[in-house]
Enzyme design. Structure first.
Site: not given
Length: 705
Positions: A80, A153, A344
């Site tokens: 990413h 995603n 996170h």
């Protein structure tokens, strides 16, 4: 809403922006200084011993400036790395108290600030936007209970079932270490070797070979939380949950040839699209949906709901839309915000908890470990973009880049010197309490038997695709495997996907010169899920871009009517001509040119309109670039419109059926396969309506190419 509540809502929505204001700096009208605030009198010359002498180490300004420059780069993300982001807000539609105690999901009047980063996965920070790849879709909610990160995603499943294999996966799709090629591509031996020897990847590969892997824009792609989480309500009742982001504009993609050309024409295509849409006020919107399964129903499916390579088909477990996110502000500084933001999956709030998804469990460790290296220490939460809007208090001290100044002698718990402050909060006071799940088992390095089905949902995905989408998947396989040098790996992949669908495997084999599978049976799955096909998505013209081809002598009244109609439909029109500046109509009216044929290309637009006016069309017919512009738009299945003499350019560009259709039908407005034209400018309302409908259609696959 009463005035007091309205003020609270506005204040909460803007809380993150107000916090960031303390760190924003406007340099306009200011004098140049060092980092210590000392004004600098000369920034052109280093301090030397004589005009031609050596530079003197005494030059503190030179040393500070150069040292800072030498250390400006931080390690890019391992995956990413190439991303782009925007600020916005989220609002829940109705209280979710029955399902979760998360406060940001309770009050429809509250606008929770968010920061969203979209990204590719495989490529480096300098790679192109439009490569075939999964896309990251990470959202940071700045809630009153702390930051909540929904890290997802644009594909709802993953390559692997256990996080211990993640380093192997990433090593396989990164450039091969012996020559550092290819960049931002999985079309090479090591990746497909991994796929063939880790068959749990079959379902994800089907998505990656589909049009989902080449989205039209970040604004037109779905987002998925991928993992199975839990909602927990005030009574302690838990439900399994999966998260979905549904774009209000629908789910749309590029075609492969277009994606490849865009990587060269404009490698910043997706980030530019996002930036420009927000600057123009076309704020991207995504509705948040959840799928929920009662705990007692955990084992009532023919797949394991904790398996990250499986979806919960929407026809089995409907998606409940619970709120909407609007992105309405671009970043002020890409490095300070987009690059330094730290997501996170373990950043949760009360009411959201984890499941035993083995991929999720591993990621909970990996993300913290990554941020420590990338952002230089444990205090990355104090970087402005990462700071929560609520207060935070604990006994964690020191470390690199510490910003908070904690007063007093105490830095431990329990204590008496400070009255045991800061002290833990009870559940009633908002303290986070982990869901109490009974666990009974031995420590083993194994995978559940329920995770062993690697092919049935890959077949479900294949069955759900339209004929056009299936052909795109076949071509994607042929392209990717056509770049693989090892014949053995190619054959392994063909044999592997014969377990998904025999026809698919046969077509892959034909395209790459491999042996067709013998006695392939597929997975035996005959079910399909209409929700998986992009052919069934929302189709609207909003925020689309149309190229208007025109030269001197164009028909002014006609062009203005078309542009006005497009604007009312939410479509942006940009003028393309042979030169910048102004062009003059047959009536002497002027129009400003946006781009030339050298600085633009049809792949940058969703549709093309050719202005009428004989002089204008004659000039366009004499330009190869104009012909190519039309032909390429047609080959990419885009809407094309023309009025009056404009259709002469379509005929000259060999667009099929233009002359014949007009003669045979005698219609004032003719529309076929996304090509719309009118024989004259007498019926502009009908033309505009048909052209806008064609633009909304996105692609017109019925064309015979």
């Amino acid at each position: 809403m009463d005035k007091k509540q309205e003020q609270k809502t506005i204040g909460y929505e803007q809380s993150k922006q107000k916090q960031l204001d303390d760190f924003r700096v406007d340099d306009s009208g200011q004098k140049l200084t060092t980092n210590q605030g000392l004004r600098v009198s000369d920034d052109e010359h280093s301090l030397k011993a004589g005009e031609r002498g050596p530079t003197i180490m005494e030059d503190f300004h030179f040393r500070e400036k150069m040292t800072h420059f030498d250390h400006e780069r931080i390690p890019e993300r391992v995956v990413h790395a190439r991303g782009y982001a925007a600020h916005g807000y989220f609002q829940v539609y109705e209280p979710m108290k029955e399902y979760t105690k998360a406060k940001f999901l309770q009050d429809p009047s509250v606008k929770t600030p968010v920061f969203v980063r979209f990204s590719t996965v495989a490529g480096s920070r300098g790679s192109g936007d439009t490569v075939r790849d999964a896309r990251g879709f990470a959202t940071k909610f700045y809630t009153e209970e702390g930051n909540y990160d929904l890290v997802g995603n644009n594909i709802p499943v993953f390559f692997i079932q256990d996080a211990i294999k993640f380093p192997d996966l990433v090593h396989s799709f990164k450039p091969e270490p012996h020559n550092e090629m290819p960049q931002a591509s999985t079309a090479h031996d090591t990746f497909w070797d991994f796929v063939a020897n880790n068959t749990e990847s079959a379902h994800m590969i089907m998505w990656a070979m589909s049009d989902r892997a080449i989205p039209r824009s970040y604004r037109m792609m779905e987002g998925f939380g991928v993992h199975t989480f839990r909602f927990v309500n005030e009574e302690g009742k838990a439900r399994f949950v999966k998260f979905h982001w549904k774009p209000v504009l629908g789910v749309h993609s590029l075609v492969w040839d277009e994606a490849q050309k865009l990587a060269g024409k404009d490698p910043d295509f997706h980030r530019r699209d996002l930036w420009e849409a927000i600057e123009m006020g076309n704020y991207p919107e995504f509705e948040l949906g959840v799928q929920m399964i009662e705990e007692e129903d955990e084992f009532n499916f023919n797949f394991d709901i904790l398996d990250p390579t499986k979806i919960w088909p929407e026809e089995m477990v409907p998606v409940q839309i619970i709120g909407k996110m609007t992105l309405n502000r671009n970043v002020d500084n890409v490095f300070a915000e987009t690059e330094q933001v730290a997501f996170h999956p373990g950043h949760v709030v009360p009411g959201i908890d984890f499941s035993n998804d083995p991929l999720l469990q591993g990621r909970l460790f990996s993300y913290t470990d990554t941020q420590l290296t990338r952002l230089g220490g444990p205090n990355f939460h104090e970087i402005p973009i990462n700071r929560p809007v609520c207060p935070f208090h604990n006994h964690q001290r020191d470390g690199m880049h510490r910003m908070t100044i904690n007063r007093g002698p105490v830095a431990y718990h329990k204590n008496s010197l400070q009255g045991n402050d800061p002290s833990p909060a009870s559940a009633e006071e908002g303290g986070y309490v982990h869901y109490q799940e009974k666990i009974d088992g031995r420590k083993v390095r194994r995978r559940s038997e329920s995770f062993k089905d690697h092919y049935s949902q890959a077949t479900l995905f294949w069955n759900s695709m339209s004929e056009v989408e299936q052909q795109h998947i076949i071509k994607a396989f042929r392209f990717e495997l056509g770049k693989v040098k090892s014949k053995d790996i190619q054959q392994q992949v063909v044999d592997m996907f014969s377990n998904v669908d025999q026809y698919l495997a046969e077509q892959i084999a034909v395209g790459i010169g491999a042996k067709p599978p013998v006695n392939a049976k597929g997975s035996g799955v005959t079910l399909s899920s209409p929700a998986l096909s992009q052919e069934n998505t929302i189709k609207v013209p909003d925020t689309r871009k149309v190229a208007v081809l025109a030269e001197n002598g164009f028909n002014d009244s006609e062009v203005n009517e078309v542009i006005d109609a497009l604007k009312k439909a939410g479509v942006t029109a940009e003028i393309i001509s042979s030169h910048l500046g102004m062009i003059t109509s047959a009536d002497g009216e002027q129009l400003e040119v946006t781009h030339t044929f050298l600085t633009s290309d049809s792949v940058l637009f969703d549709a093309v309109y050719v202005a009428g006016g004989q002089q204008s069309v004659d000039q366009l017919k004499g330009q190869k670039e104009a012909m190519n512009f039309i032909g390429e738009a047609f080959s990419h299945y885009k809407a094309i419109g023309a009025v009056g003499e404009g259709r002469e350019l379509l005929a000259a560009a060999n667009i099929p059926g233009i002359e014949t259709a007009a003669q045979v039908t005698g219609k004032e407005v003719y529309s076929t396969s996304g090509v719309v034209f009118s024989r004259d400018a007498e019926n502009m309302d009908a033309f505009n309506e048909a052209f806008i409908d064609a633009i909304a259609g996105h692609r017109h696959w019925m064309r015979k190419m």
